[in-house]
Motif scaffolding. Structure first.
Motif, PDB file in Angstrom:
ATOM      1  N   ASN A 220      16.658  44.952  61.162  1.00  8.52           N
ATOM      2  CA  ASN A 220      16.632  44.198  59.918  1.00  8.52           C
ATOM      3  C   ASN A 220      16.287  42.745  60.230  1.00  8.52           C
ATOM      4  O   ASN A 220      16.975  42.081  60.989  1.00  8.52           O
ATOM      5  N   ALA A 221      15.204  42.228  59.652  1.00  4.47           N
ATOM      6  CA  ALA A 221      14.758  40.858  59.917  1.00  4.47           C
ATOM      7  C   ALA A 221      15.440  39.832  59.009  1.00  4.47           C
ATOM      8  O   ALA A 221      15.248  38.637  59.184  1.00  4.47           O
ATOM      9  N   GLU A 222      16.222  40.285  58.048  1.00  5.23           N
ATOM     10  CA  GLU A 222      16.896  39.380  57.127  1.00  5.23           C
ATOM     11  C   GLU A 222      18.039  38.649  57.831  1.00  5.23           C
ATOM     12  O   GLU A 222      18.724  39.218  58.672  1.00  5.23           O
ATOM     13  N   PRO A 223      18.275  37.378  57.483  1.00  6.47           N
ATOM     14  CA  PRO A 223      19.427  36.670  58.057  1.00  6.47           C
ATOM     15  C   PRO A 223      20.733  37.246  57.519  1.00  6.47           C
ATOM     16  O   PRO A 223      20.757  37.880  56.471  1.00  6.47           O
ATOM     17  N   GLY A 224      21.811  37.022  58.246  1.00  8.24           N
ATOM     18  CA  GLY A 224      23.121  37.491  57.797  1.00  8.24           C
ATOM     19  C   GLY A 224      23.633  38.597  58.682  1.00  8.24           C
ATOM     20  O   GLY A 224      23.064  38.890  59.731  1.00  8.24           O
ATOM     21  N   PRO A 225      24.724  39.236  58.256  1.00  7.23           N
ATOM     22  CA  PRO A 225      25.319  40.290  59.084  1.00  7.23           C
ATOM     23  C   PRO A 225      24.335  41.424  59.328  1.00  7.23           C
ATOM     24  O   PRO A 225      23.626  41.845  58.414  1.00  7.23           O
ATOM     25  N   GLN A 226      24.281  41.887  60.544  1.00  2.43           N
ATOM     26  CA  GLN A 226      23.382  42.978  60.882  1.00  2.43           C
ATOM     27  C   GLN A 226      24.078  44.319  60.642  1.00  2.43           C
ATOM     28  O   GLN A 226      25.255  44.477  60.898  1.00  2.43           O
ATOM     29  N   ARG A 227      23.348  45.252  60.130  1.00  6.12           N
ATOM     30  CA  ARG A 227      23.822  46.610  59.918  1.00  6.12           C
ATOM     31  C   ARG A 227      22.632  47.529  60.084  1.00  6.12           C
ATOM     32  O   ARG A 227      21.527  47.074  60.342  1.00  6.12           O
ATOM     33  N   CYS A 228      22.861  48.769  59.928  1.00 11.16           N
ATOM     34  CA  CYS A 228      21.766  49.731  60.028  1.00 11.16           C
ATOM     35  C   CYS A 228      20.696  49.356  59.018  1.00 11.16           C
ATOM     36  O   CYS A 228      20.977  49.192  57.836  1.00 11.16           O
ATOM     37  N   SER A 229      19.476  49.210  59.461  1.00 10.80           N
ATOM     38  CA  SER A 229      18.397  48.857  58.554  1.00 10.80           C
ATOM     39  C   SER A 229      17.959  50.076  57.754  1.00 10.80           C
ATOM     40  O   SER A 229      17.993  50.076  56.546  1.00 10.80           O
ATOM     41  N   ARG A 230      17.565  51.138  58.450  1.00  7.85           N
ATOM     42  CA  ARG A 230      17.184  52.359  57.754  1.00  7.85           C
ATOM     43  C   ARG A 230      16.961  53.486  58.739  1.00  7.85           C
ATOM     44  O   ARG A 230      16.717  53.266  59.904  1.00  7.85           O
ATOM     45  N   PHE A 231      17.057  54.694  58.203  1.00  9.97           N
ATOM     46  CA  PHE A 231      16.654  55.891  58.918  1.00  9.97           C
ATOM     47  C   PHE A 231      15.409  56.405  58.226  1.00  9.97           C
ATOM     48  O   PHE A 231      15.316  56.389  57.004  1.00  9.97           O
ATOM     49  N   ALA A 232      14.450  56.881  59.005  1.00 11.58           N
ATOM     50  CA  ALA A 232      13.235  57.454  58.445  1.00 11.58           C
ATOM     51  C   ALA A 232      13.165  58.930  58.811  1.00 11.58           C
ATOM     52  O   ALA A 232      13.422  59.301  59.954  1.00 11.58           O
ATOM     53  N   ILE A 233      12.838  59.749  57.814  1.00 11.86           N
ATOM     54  CA  ILE A 233      12.732  61.185  58.012  1.00 11.86           C
ATOM     55  C   ILE A 233      11.377  61.645  57.486  1.00 11.86           C
ATOM     56  O   ILE A 233      11.030  61.366  56.338  1.00 11.86           O
ATOM     57  N   SER A 234      10.601  62.338  58.339  1.00  7.90           N
ATOM     58  CA  SER A 234       9.325  62.913  57.903  1.00  7.90           C
ATOM     59  C   SER A 234       9.613  64.176  57.104  1.00  7.90           C
ATOM     60  O   SER A 234      10.323  65.058  57.586  1.00  7.90           O
ATOM     61  N   VAL A 235       9.075  64.242  55.897  1.00  6.47           N
ATOM     62  CA  VAL A 235       9.409  65.368  55.016  1.00  6.47           C
ATOM     63  C   VAL A 235       8.205  66.095  54.448  1.00  6.47           C
ATOM     64  O   VAL A 235       8.368  67.026  53.684  1.00  6.47           O
ATOM     65  N   GLY A 236       7.000  65.703  54.766  1.00  8.55           N
ATOM     66  CA  GLY A 236       5.829  66.371  54.213  1.00  8.55           C
ATOM     67  C   GLY A 236       4.894  65.365  53.580  1.00  8.55           C
ATOM     68  O   GLY A 236       4.871  64.202  53.959  1.00  8.55           O
ATOM     69  N   GLY A 237       4.150  65.812  52.586  1.00  7.13           N
ATOM     70  CA  GLY A 237       3.169  64.963  51.928  1.00  7.13           C
ATOM     71  C   GLY A 237       3.746  64.194  50.748  1.00  7.13           C
ATOM     72  O   GLY A 237       4.934  64.276  50.436  1.00  7.13           O
ATOM     73  N   PRO A 238       2.891  63.432  50.065  1.00  9.77           N
ATOM     74  CA  PRO A 238       3.334  62.602  48.943  1.00  9.77           C
ATOM     75  C   PRO A 238       4.082  63.368  47.848  1.00  9.77           C
ATOM     76  O   PRO A 238       5.060  62.865  47.312  1.00  9.77           O
ATOM     77  N   GLU A 239       3.643  64.584  47.543  1.00  6.26           N
ATOM     78  CA  GLU A 239       4.314  65.350  46.486  1.00  6.26           C
ATOM     79  C   GLU A 239       5.752  65.685  46.877  1.00  6.26           C
ATOM     80  O   GLU A 239       6.666  65.595  46.059  1.00  6.26           O
ATOM     81  N   MET A 240       5.964  66.069  48.136  1.00  9.29           N
ATOM     82  CA  MET A 240       7.303  66.400  48.610  1.00  9.29           C
ATOM     83  C   MET A 240       8.196  65.148  48.643  1.00  9.29           C
ATOM     84  O   MET A 240       9.360  65.200  48.269  1.00  9.29           O
ATOM     85  N   ILE A 241       7.630  64.035  49.079  1.00  4.18           N
ATOM     86  CA  ILE A 241       8.389  62.782  49.121  1.00  4.18           C
ATOM     87  C   ILE A 241       8.869  62.417  47.724  1.00  4.18           C
ATOM     88  O   ILE A 241      10.036  62.103  47.512  1.00  4.18           O
ATOM     89  N   GLU A 242       7.970  62.439  46.772  1.00  9.13           N
ATOM     90  CA  GLU A 242       8.342  62.071  45.393  1.00  9.13           C
ATOM     91  C   GLU A 242       9.347  63.054  44.810  1.00  9.13           C
ATOM     92  O   GLU A 242      10.289  62.653  44.138  1.00  9.13           O
ATOM     93  N   ALA A 243       9.175  64.343  45.073  1.00 16.48           N
ATOM     94  CA  ALA A 243      10.114  65.347  44.558  1.00 16.48           C
ATOM     95  C   ALA A 243      11.517  65.124  45.131  1.00 16.48           C
ATOM     96  O   ALA A 243      12.508  65.190  44.401  1.00 16.48           O
ATOM     97  N   LEU A 244      11.604  64.851  46.423  1.00 13.55           N
ATOM     98  CA  LEU A 244      12.909  64.600  47.040  1.00 13.55           C
ATOM     99  C   LEU A 244      13.537  63.307  46.521  1.00 13.55           C
ATOM    100  O   LEU A 244      14.740  63.258  46.248  1.00 13.55           O
TER     101      LEU A 244
END
Length: 80
Positions: free
Chosen positions: A15-39
């Motif tokens: 996380n590049a933001e100032p302040g307390p550090q925490r988990c920025s994000r988890f990324a999960i590959s799930v398929g194409g754009p239609e699957m991403i939007e549906a999820l």
């Protein structure tokens, strides 16, 4: 980005933001754009917040970002 096999990768971001550090994000590959939007819609329908709907990243993949109850980001990203 750590690649464990052809279809399993782990991406760690700081996380590049100032302040307390925490988990920025988890990324999960799930398929194409239609699957991403549906999820993303299904997660929203379950009462969670979606901070970004389908958008294209700098490397050309599609993603959506949803938030857990602690506001940690879960990135649903297109497989490539």
């Amino acid at each position: 980005m750590l690649k464990f096999s052809d279809d399993v990768r782990l991406e760690l971001l700081k996380n590049a933001e100032p302040g307390p550090q925490r988990c920025s994000r988890f990324a999960i590959s799930v398929g194409g754009p239609e699957m991403i939007e549906a999820l993303a819609r299904a997660i929203e329908n379950d009462g969670y917040e979606c901070s970004q709907h389908l958008e294209k990243t700098k490397d050309g993949r599609y993603r959506a970002i949803v938030l857990d109850p602690d506001k940690n980001e879960l990135e649903l990203v297109e497989e490539n």
